[in-house]
Design a protein around this motif. Structure first.
Motif, PDB file in Angstrom:
ATOM      1  N   ILE A  79       1.245  -0.853  -0.396  1.00 62.07           N
ATOM      2  CA  ILE A  79       0.081   0.111  -0.227  1.00 62.07           C
ATOM      3  C   ILE A  79       0.858   1.584  -0.117  1.00 62.07           C
ATOM      4  O   ILE A  79       1.815   1.621   0.800  1.00 62.07           O
ATOM      5  CB  ILE A  79      -1.376  -0.279   1.075  1.00 62.07           C
ATOM      6  N   ASP A  80       0.754   1.971  -0.791  1.00 62.31           N
ATOM      7  CA  ASP A  80       1.191   3.538  -0.797  1.00 62.31           C
ATOM      8  C   ASP A  80       0.479   4.633  -0.497  1.00 62.31           C
ATOM      9  O   ASP A  80      -0.628   5.122  -1.435  1.00 62.31           O
ATOM     10  CB  ASP A  80       1.664   3.972  -2.085  1.00 62.31           C
ATOM     11  N   ALA A  81       0.109   4.468   0.655  1.00 65.41           N
ATOM     12  CA  ALA A  81      -0.872   5.392   1.572  1.00 65.41           C
ATOM     13  C   ALA A  81      -0.861   7.364   0.964  1.00 65.41           C
ATOM     14  O   ALA A  81      -2.322   7.382   0.969  1.00 65.41           O
ATOM     15  CB  ALA A  81      -0.637   4.968   2.947  1.00 65.41           C
ATOM     16  N   PHE A  82       0.525   7.645   0.799  1.00 69.41           N
ATOM     17  CA  PHE A  82       0.405   8.749   0.299  1.00 69.41           C
ATOM     18  C   PHE A  82       0.811   8.801  -1.506  1.00 69.41           C
ATOM     19  O   PHE A  82       1.694   9.378  -1.219  1.00 69.41           O
ATOM     20  CB  PHE A  82       0.964  10.054   1.210  1.00 69.41           C
ATOM     21  N   ALA A  83       0.381   8.815  -2.222  1.00 70.83           N
ATOM     22  CA  ALA A  83       1.145   7.830  -3.554  1.00 70.83           C
ATOM     23  C   ALA A  83       1.561   9.268  -4.339  1.00 70.83           C
ATOM     24  O   ALA A  83       2.591   9.097  -5.057  1.00 70.83           O
ATOM     25  CB  ALA A  83      -0.195   6.891  -4.018  1.00 70.83           C
ATOM     26  N   GLY A  84       1.192  10.202  -4.268  1.00 75.69           N
ATOM     27  CA  GLY A  84       1.786  11.533  -5.206  1.00 75.69           C
ATOM     28  C   GLY A  84       1.853  10.995  -6.916  1.00 75.69           C
ATOM     29  O   GLY A  84       0.593  10.735  -7.453  1.00 75.69           O
ATOM     30  N   SER A  85       3.115  10.844  -7.333  1.00 76.52           N
ATOM     31  CA  SER A  85       3.219  10.761  -8.139  1.00 76.52           C
ATOM     32  C   SER A  85       3.507   8.912  -8.696  1.00 76.52           C
ATOM     33  O   SER A  85       3.081   8.796  -8.960  1.00 76.52           O
ATOM     34  CB  SER A  85       5.029  11.387  -8.266  1.00 76.52           C
ATOM     35  N   GLY A  86       2.980   8.655  -6.875  1.00 76.21           N
ATOM     36  CA  GLY A  86       3.123   6.950  -7.386  1.00 76.21           C
ATOM     37  C   GLY A  86       4.165   5.981  -7.916  1.00 76.21           C
ATOM     38  O   GLY A  86       4.106   5.262  -7.904  1.00 76.21           O
ATOM     39  N   ALA A  87       5.249   6.979  -8.005  1.00 77.57           N
ATOM     40  CA  ALA A  87       6.665   6.116  -8.512  1.00 77.57           C
ATOM     41  C   ALA A  87       6.999   5.301  -7.191  1.00 77.57           C
ATOM     42  O   ALA A  87       7.625   4.437  -7.653  1.00 77.57           O
ATOM     43  CB  ALA A  87       8.358   7.055  -7.801  1.00 77.57           C
ATOM     44  N   LEU A  88       6.822   5.407  -6.162  1.00 77.54           N
ATOM     45  CA  LEU A  88       6.837   3.902  -5.115  1.00 77.54           C
ATOM     46  C   LEU A  88       5.820   2.838  -5.191  1.00 77.54           C
ATOM     47  O   LEU A  88       6.790   1.806  -4.980  1.00 77.54           O
ATOM     48  CB  LEU A  88       6.996   4.107  -3.200  1.00 77.54           C
ATOM     49  N   GLY A  89       5.399   3.260  -5.706  1.00 74.48           N
ATOM     50  CA  GLY A  89       3.851   1.478  -5.348  1.00 74.48           C
ATOM     51  C   GLY A  89       4.558   1.088  -7.732  1.00 74.48           C
ATOM     52  O   GLY A  89       4.245   0.175  -7.503  1.00 74.48           O
ATOM     53  N   PHE A  90       4.379   1.936  -8.102  1.00 75.98           N
ATOM     54  CA  PHE A  90       5.146   1.729  -9.689  1.00 75.98           C
ATOM     55  C   PHE A  90       5.801   0.236  -9.431  1.00 75.98           C
ATOM     56  O   PHE A  90       6.446  -0.427  -9.916  1.00 75.98           O
ATOM     57  CB  PHE A  90       4.623   2.294 -10.551  1.00 75.98           C
ATOM     58  N   GLU A  91       6.885   1.007  -8.613  1.00 78.68           N
ATOM     59  CA  GLU A  91       8.317   0.875  -9.197  1.00 78.68           C
ATOM     60  C   GLU A  91       7.955  -1.001  -8.011  1.00 78.68           C
ATOM     61  O   GLU A  91       8.462  -1.986  -8.307  1.00 78.68           O
ATOM     62  CB  GLU A  91       9.239   1.388  -7.768  1.00 78.68           C
ATOM     63  N   ALA A  92       7.164  -0.931  -7.348  1.00 83.69           N
ATOM     64  CA  ALA A  92       7.427  -2.470  -6.421  1.00 83.69           C
ATOM     65  C   ALA A  92       6.160  -3.023  -6.911  1.00 83.69           C
ATOM     66  O   ALA A  92       6.553  -4.079  -7.185  1.00 83.69           O
ATOM     67  CB  ALA A  92       6.704  -2.395  -4.803  1.00 83.69           C
ATOM     68  N   ALA A  93       5.266  -2.891  -8.052  1.00 85.97           N
ATOM     69  CA  ALA A  93       5.036  -3.555  -9.066  1.00 85.97           C
ATOM     70  C   ALA A  93       5.928  -3.787 -10.508  1.00 85.97           C
ATOM     71  O   ALA A  93       5.732  -4.545 -10.708  1.00 85.97           O
ATOM     72  CB  ALA A  93       2.898  -2.945 -10.088  1.00 85.97           C
ATOM     73  N   SER A  94       6.704  -2.827 -10.616  1.00 90.09           N
ATOM     74  CA  SER A  94       7.608  -2.875 -11.786  1.00 90.09           C
ATOM     75  C   SER A  94       7.892  -4.202 -11.165  1.00 90.09           C
ATOM     76  O   SER A  94       8.892  -5.356 -11.985  1.00 90.09           O
ATOM     77  CB  SER A  94       8.432  -2.343 -11.529  1.00 90.09           C
ATOM     78  N   ARG A  95       8.802  -4.026  -9.872  1.00 85.59           N
ATOM     79  CA  ARG A  95      10.074  -5.379  -9.410  1.00 85.59           C
ATOM     80  C   ARG A  95       9.060  -6.452  -8.913  1.00 85.59           C
ATOM     81  O   ARG A  95       9.305  -7.547  -8.001  1.00 85.59           O
ATOM     82  CB  ARG A  95      10.209  -4.919  -8.284  1.00 85.59           C
ATOM     83  N   GLY A  96       7.430  -6.924  -9.061  1.00 81.75           N
ATOM     84  CA  GLY A  96       6.998  -7.699  -9.221  1.00 81.75           C
ATOM     85  C   GLY A  96       5.822  -8.139  -8.595  1.00 81.75           C
ATOM     86  O   GLY A  96       4.915  -9.213  -8.116  1.00 81.75           O
ATOM     87  N   ALA A  97       5.485  -7.254  -7.230  1.00 84.24           N
ATOM     88  CA  ALA A  97       4.266  -7.063  -6.582  1.00 84.24           C
ATOM     89  C   ALA A  97       3.359  -7.439  -7.237  1.00 84.24           C
ATOM     90  O   ALA A  97       3.071  -7.055  -8.065  1.00 84.24           O
ATOM     91  CB  ALA A  97       4.752  -5.593  -5.180  1.00 84.24           C
ATOM     92  N   THR A  98       2.289  -8.284  -5.695  1.00 87.13           N
ATOM     93  CA  THR A  98       1.110  -8.398  -7.291  1.00 87.13           C
ATOM     94  C   THR A  98      -0.356  -8.393  -6.430  1.00 87.13           C
ATOM     95  O   THR A  98      -1.363  -8.020  -7.343  1.00 87.13           O
ATOM     96  CB  THR A  98       1.216 -10.218  -6.818  1.00 87.13           C
ATOM     97  N   ASP A  99       0.077  -7.511  -5.745  1.00 90.14           N
ATOM     98  CA  ASP A  99      -1.108  -6.292  -5.672  1.00 90.14           C
ATOM     99  C   ASP A  99      -0.760  -5.128  -4.800  1.00 90.14           C
ATOM    100  O   ASP A  99      -0.386  -4.899  -3.292  1.00 90.14           O
ATOM    101  CB  ASP A  99      -1.745  -6.754  -3.794  1.00 90.14           C
ATOM    102  N   VAL A 100      -0.401  -3.373  -5.773  1.00 92.26           N
ATOM    103  CA  VAL A 100      -0.295  -2.842  -5.707  1.00 92.26           C
ATOM    104  C   VAL A 100      -1.585  -1.940  -4.828  1.00 92.26           C
ATOM    105  O   VAL A 100      -1.874  -1.575  -6.146  1.00 92.26           O
ATOM    106  CB  VAL A 100       1.011  -2.066  -6.108  1.00 92.26           C
ATOM    107  N   LEU A 101      -1.487  -0.965  -3.719  1.00 86.28           N
ATOM    108  CA  LEU A 101      -2.834  -0.222  -3.847  1.00 86.28           C
ATOM    109  C   LEU A 101      -2.168   1.353  -4.560  1.00 86.28           C
ATOM    110  O   LEU A 101      -1.928   1.494  -2.667  1.00 86.28           O
ATOM    111  CB  LEU A 101      -3.613  -0.157  -2.851  1.00 86.28           C
TER     112      LEU A 101
END
Length: 190
Positions: free
Chosen positions: A56-78
């Protein structure tokens, strides 16, 4: 003659499936995406492969952290964001990348953390607006969400000590300072 407009700022995804993909960052007060160098260090700390992780990226803003996690295989990123313009950008990026593991929700990050089932997250990103003073509430809610080996990434204008984290049952695993930002990787205290 067209007026000359400056292109929006950008950050890049550092690794994984979408390595080098640029993410737009509008010029908005209080929006400070996690710098590339800090994200690179964070994902070195975590390991490059996040296959199967729930984040969970609780304060996503640009989404850089969450998209980075998904890019590296995370299967569920909010990705949670309140600002409607940023939510639209996050959804556009999600669509462009065909990021099926990523969900974007327009909501208050604290509300989403509070309603999420306990012990269900591998990684929670906490990078709230520095002037909002949300760290205590965010840490209390995020700590309850961690699975046994889960981690919290905390970005703040000051360093947090183990003593300050005791009330949340957390401890500092790693810390770095980059410019005005203190980046912390936290885990459950023993």
């Amino acid at each position: 003659m067209k007026p000359h407009t400056r292109p929006p700022n950008e950050v890049r995804i550092i690794g994984g499936l979408w390595k080098r993909t640029r993410l737009p960052v509008p010029d908005k007060p209080g929006l400070r995406p996690t710098p590339d160098r800090v994200r690179e260090t964070l994902f070195n700390w975590l390991g490059q492969d996040l296959t199967g992780w729930r984040c969970i990226d609780a304060f996503a803003g640009s989404g850089a952290l969450g998209f980075e996690a998904a890019s590296r295989g995370a299967t569920d990123v909010l990705l949670v964001e309140q600002d409607p313009e940023l939510v639209a950008l996050l959804r556009a990026t999600q669509h462009k990348l065909q990021a099926t593991a990523v969900k974007v929700e327009r909501a208050n990050g604290l509300t989403v953390l509070a309603r999420t089932l306990p012990a269900t997250c591998d990684l929670v990103f906490l990078d709230p607006p520095f002037d909002a003073n949300l760290w205590n509430k965010a840490l209390a809610s995020a700590a309850a969400l961690l699975q046994a080996q889960g981690r919290i990434y905390l970005e703040a204008p000051v360093a947090w000590s183990d003593e300050q984290l005791v009330p949340f049952g957390l401890a500092v695993e790693r810390h770095m300072k980059a410019g005005a930002v203190h980046a912390h990787l936290l885990h459950r205290a023993a």
